[in-house]
Scaffold this motif. Sequence first.
Motif, PDB file in Angstrom:
ATOM      1  N   SER A  75      -3.016  -2.150  -2.267  1.00 53.66           N
ATOM      2  CA  SER A  75      -2.254  -1.776  -3.459  1.00 53.66           C
ATOM      3  C   SER A  75      -1.122  -0.803  -3.155  1.00 53.66           C
ATOM      4  CB  SER A  75      -3.184  -1.168  -4.520  1.00 53.66           C
ATOM      5  OG  SER A  75      -3.694   0.062  -4.081  1.00 53.66           O
ATOM      6  N   VAL A  76      -0.106  -0.894  -4.000  1.00 56.03           N
ATOM      7  CA  VAL A  76       1.024   0.041  -3.987  1.00 56.03           C
ATOM      8  C   VAL A  76       1.228   0.487  -5.426  1.00 56.03           C
ATOM      9  CG1 VAL A  76       3.494   0.348  -3.614  1.00 56.03           C
ATOM     10  CG2 VAL A  76       2.163  -1.073  -2.026  1.00 56.03           C
ATOM     11  N   SER A  77       1.136   1.799  -5.658  1.00 53.66           N
ATOM     12  CA  SER A  77       1.492   2.310  -6.984  1.00 53.66           C
ATOM     13  C   SER A  77       2.790   3.099  -6.840  1.00 53.66           C
ATOM     14  CB  SER A  77       0.383   3.166  -7.597  1.00 53.66           C
ATOM     15  OG  SER A  77       0.337   4.430  -7.006  1.00 53.66           O
ATOM     16  N   ALA A  78       3.644   2.954  -7.819  1.00 56.40           N
ATOM     17  CA  ALA A  78       4.940   3.636  -7.828  1.00 56.40           C
ATOM     18  C   ALA A  78       5.065   4.395  -9.143  1.00 56.40           C
ATOM     19  CB  ALA A  78       6.068   2.624  -7.685  1.00 56.40           C
ATOM     20  N   GLU A 142     -20.955   0.355   0.543  1.00 57.45           N
ATOM     21  CA  GLU A 142     -20.204   1.479   1.118  1.00 57.45           C
ATOM     22  C   GLU A 142     -18.721   1.271   0.817  1.00 57.45           C
ATOM     23  OE1 GLU A 142     -21.696   3.993   2.560  1.00 57.45           O
ATOM     24  OE2 GLU A 142     -23.698   3.149   2.817  1.00 57.45           O
ATOM     25  N   THR A 143     -18.017   2.346   0.509  1.00 59.94           N
ATOM     26  CA  THR A 143     -16.598   2.259   0.160  1.00 59.94           C
ATOM     27  C   THR A 143     -15.798   3.223   1.018  1.00 59.94           C
ATOM     28  OG1 THR A 143     -17.208   1.744  -2.124  1.00 59.94           O
ATOM     29  CG2 THR A 143     -14.942   2.436  -1.737  1.00 59.94           C
ATOM     30  N   SER A 144     -14.697   2.714   1.570  1.00 53.45           N
ATOM     31  CA  SER A 144     -13.783   3.555   2.347  1.00 53.45           C
ATOM     32  C   SER A 144     -12.351   3.180   1.995  1.00 53.45           C
ATOM     33  CB  SER A 144     -14.046   3.406   3.851  1.00 53.45           C
ATOM     34  OG  SER A 144     -13.939   2.057   4.233  1.00 53.45           O
ATOM     35  N   MET A 145     -11.424   4.050   2.367  1.00 53.18           N
ATOM     36  CA  MET A 145     -10.029   3.839   1.987  1.00 53.18           C
ATOM     37  C   MET A 145      -9.098   4.446   3.029  1.00 53.18           C
ATOM     38  SD  MET A 145      -8.035   5.402  -1.360  1.00 53.18           S
ATOM     39  CE  MET A 145      -8.150   4.077  -2.545  1.00 53.18           C
ATOM     40  N   ARG A 146      -7.981   3.764   3.234  1.00 57.46           N
ATOM     41  CA  ARG A 146      -6.848   4.344   3.955  1.00 57.46           C
ATOM     42  C   ARG A 146      -5.755   4.505   2.905  1.00 57.46           C
ATOM     43  NH1 ARG A 146      -3.497   1.707   9.100  1.00 57.46           N
ATOM     44  NH2 ARG A 146      -1.852   3.282   9.151  1.00 57.46           N
ATOM     45  N   GLY A 158      16.130  12.140  -9.615  1.00 57.63           N
ATOM     46  CA  GLY A 158      14.751  11.938 -10.041  1.00 57.63           C
ATOM     47  C   GLY A 158      13.923  11.761  -8.774  1.00 57.63           C
ATOM     48  N   ALA A 159      12.732  11.180  -8.902  1.00 56.48           N
ATOM     49  CA  ALA A 159      11.890  10.985  -7.717  1.00 56.48           C
ATOM     50  C   ALA A 159      10.937   9.818  -7.931  1.00 56.48           C
ATOM     51  CB  ALA A 159      11.096  12.249  -7.415  1.00 56.48           C
ATOM     52  N   TRP A 160      10.526   9.240  -6.824  1.00 56.50           N
ATOM     53  CA  TRP A 160       9.464   8.244  -6.793  1.00 56.50           C
ATOM     54  C   TRP A 160       8.295   8.819  -6.005  1.00 56.50           C
ATOM     55  CZ3 TRP A 160       9.184   3.864  -9.492  1.00 56.50           C
ATOM     56  CH2 TRP A 160      10.367   3.295  -9.972  1.00 56.50           C
ATOM     57  N   VAL A 161       7.083   8.578  -6.487  1.00 57.81           N
ATOM     58  CA  VAL A 161       5.868   8.890  -5.737  1.00 57.81           C
ATOM     59  C   VAL A 161       5.169   7.552  -5.496  1.00 57.81           C
ATOM     60  CG1 VAL A 161       3.658  10.096  -5.702  1.00 57.81           C
ATOM     61  CG2 VAL A 161       5.622  11.134  -6.862  1.00 57.81           C
ATOM     62  N   TYR A 162       5.033   7.188  -4.219  1.00 55.74           N
ATOM     63  CA  TYR A 162       4.367   5.939  -3.849  1.00 55.74           C
ATOM     64  C   TYR A 162       2.999   6.254  -3.270  1.00 55.74           C
ATOM     65  CZ  TYR A 162       9.137   4.097  -4.073  1.00 55.74           C
ATOM     66  OH  TYR A 162      10.397   3.752  -4.481  1.00 55.74           O
ATOM     67  N   GLN A 163       2.006   5.501  -3.690  1.00 51.71           N
ATOM     68  CA  GLN A 163       0.677   5.580  -3.086  1.00 51.71           C
ATOM     69  C   GLN A 163       0.370   4.204  -2.523  1.00 51.71           C
ATOM     70  OE1 GLN A 163      -2.701   7.564  -5.101  1.00 51.71           O
ATOM     71  NE2 GLN A 163      -3.836   5.672  -4.728  1.00 51.71           N
ATOM     72  N   ILE A 164       0.271   4.122  -1.200  1.00 45.30           N
ATOM     73  CA  ILE A 164      -0.025   2.874  -0.508  1.00 45.30           C
ATOM     74  C   ILE A 164      -1.459   2.989  -0.017  1.00 45.30           C
ATOM     75  CG2 ILE A 164       0.659   1.339   1.385  1.00 45.30           C
ATOM     76  CD1 ILE A 164       3.048   3.995   0.327  1.00 45.30           C
ATOM     77  N   SER A 165      -2.303   2.012  -0.358  1.00 45.21           N
ATOM     78  CA  SER A 165      -3.708   2.142   0.027  1.00 45.21           C
ATOM     79  C   SER A 165      -4.389   0.793   0.202  1.00 45.21           C
ATOM     80  CB  SER A 165      -4.470   2.958  -1.018  1.00 45.21           C
ATOM     81  OG  SER A 165      -4.474   2.294  -2.263  1.00 45.21           O
ATOM     82  N   VAL A 166      -5.467   0.834   0.987  1.00 45.35           N
ATOM     83  CA  VAL A 166      -6.392  -0.292   1.086  1.00 45.35           C
ATOM     84  C   VAL A 166      -7.777   0.273   0.838  1.00 45.35           C
ATOM     85  CG1 VAL A 166      -7.361  -2.124   2.511  1.00 45.35           C
ATOM     86  CG2 VAL A 166      -4.958  -1.529   2.766  1.00 45.35           C
ATOM     87  N   LEU A 167      -8.466  -0.303  -0.129  1.00 47.94           N
ATOM     88  CA  LEU A 167      -9.831   0.090  -0.476  1.00 47.94           C
ATOM     89  C   LEU A 167     -10.767  -0.996   0.039  1.00 47.94           C
ATOM     90  CD1 LEU A 167     -11.570   2.141  -2.165  1.00 47.94           C
ATOM     91  CD2 LEU A 167     -11.377   0.486  -4.031  1.00 47.94           C
TER      92      LEU A 167
END
Length: 195
Positions: A75-78, A142-146, A158-167
Amino acid sequence: MSRRIVSYAVASLVATFLLTACSPKLDWRTVQSPQENYTALFPGKPEKLDRKIPYQGQEIPQTLEAVKIDDDIYSVSATQLNQSQVEFLPNLLAQLQDNLFKRANVNLDNAVSKDDFYQTVSRQKIVTKDYFLEFPSTGAIETSMRVRWITRITPERGAWVYQISVLHTAPARVEAKKFFSEEAYSNFFDEFRPE
């Protein structure tokens, strides 16, 4: 005659095995999100969700693009802050990080991490940090994430905050830092390119 049938059956099994081995589990595709100012490489076609999150009495737009492949959610949240909201950036980022760290019973200082870098669309390399979280077990799963956070200031201040992750959820615990270093996960993080 039976020798021919056995040969045909063996040839069919070998052909089926080779076709299965050659067909990729992941269907990598470049996804361009011009409204969110990034390009990403997803292992399948992501779903997109737009929402507004309440913060400090204001509504802040956030977009989530995600795809589930077997036991993994990429996932990518912006999150977009306009010029009048950019003052929220440090506290909002700290809150996003703190929420995940608390669920993993760690904090910013003792979370397992590694220094890395990302490239912008214009190929500029910028240092970042990836975190590898292992969440408390809930039964047999079991759950882990990067996860990686990237902030970018826009030309409009302005600004963007991106959260890039794999659950990753699975029946057995695997050391997160080692597990998420595999190519399928590295590609996802390495090919995320903000403007």
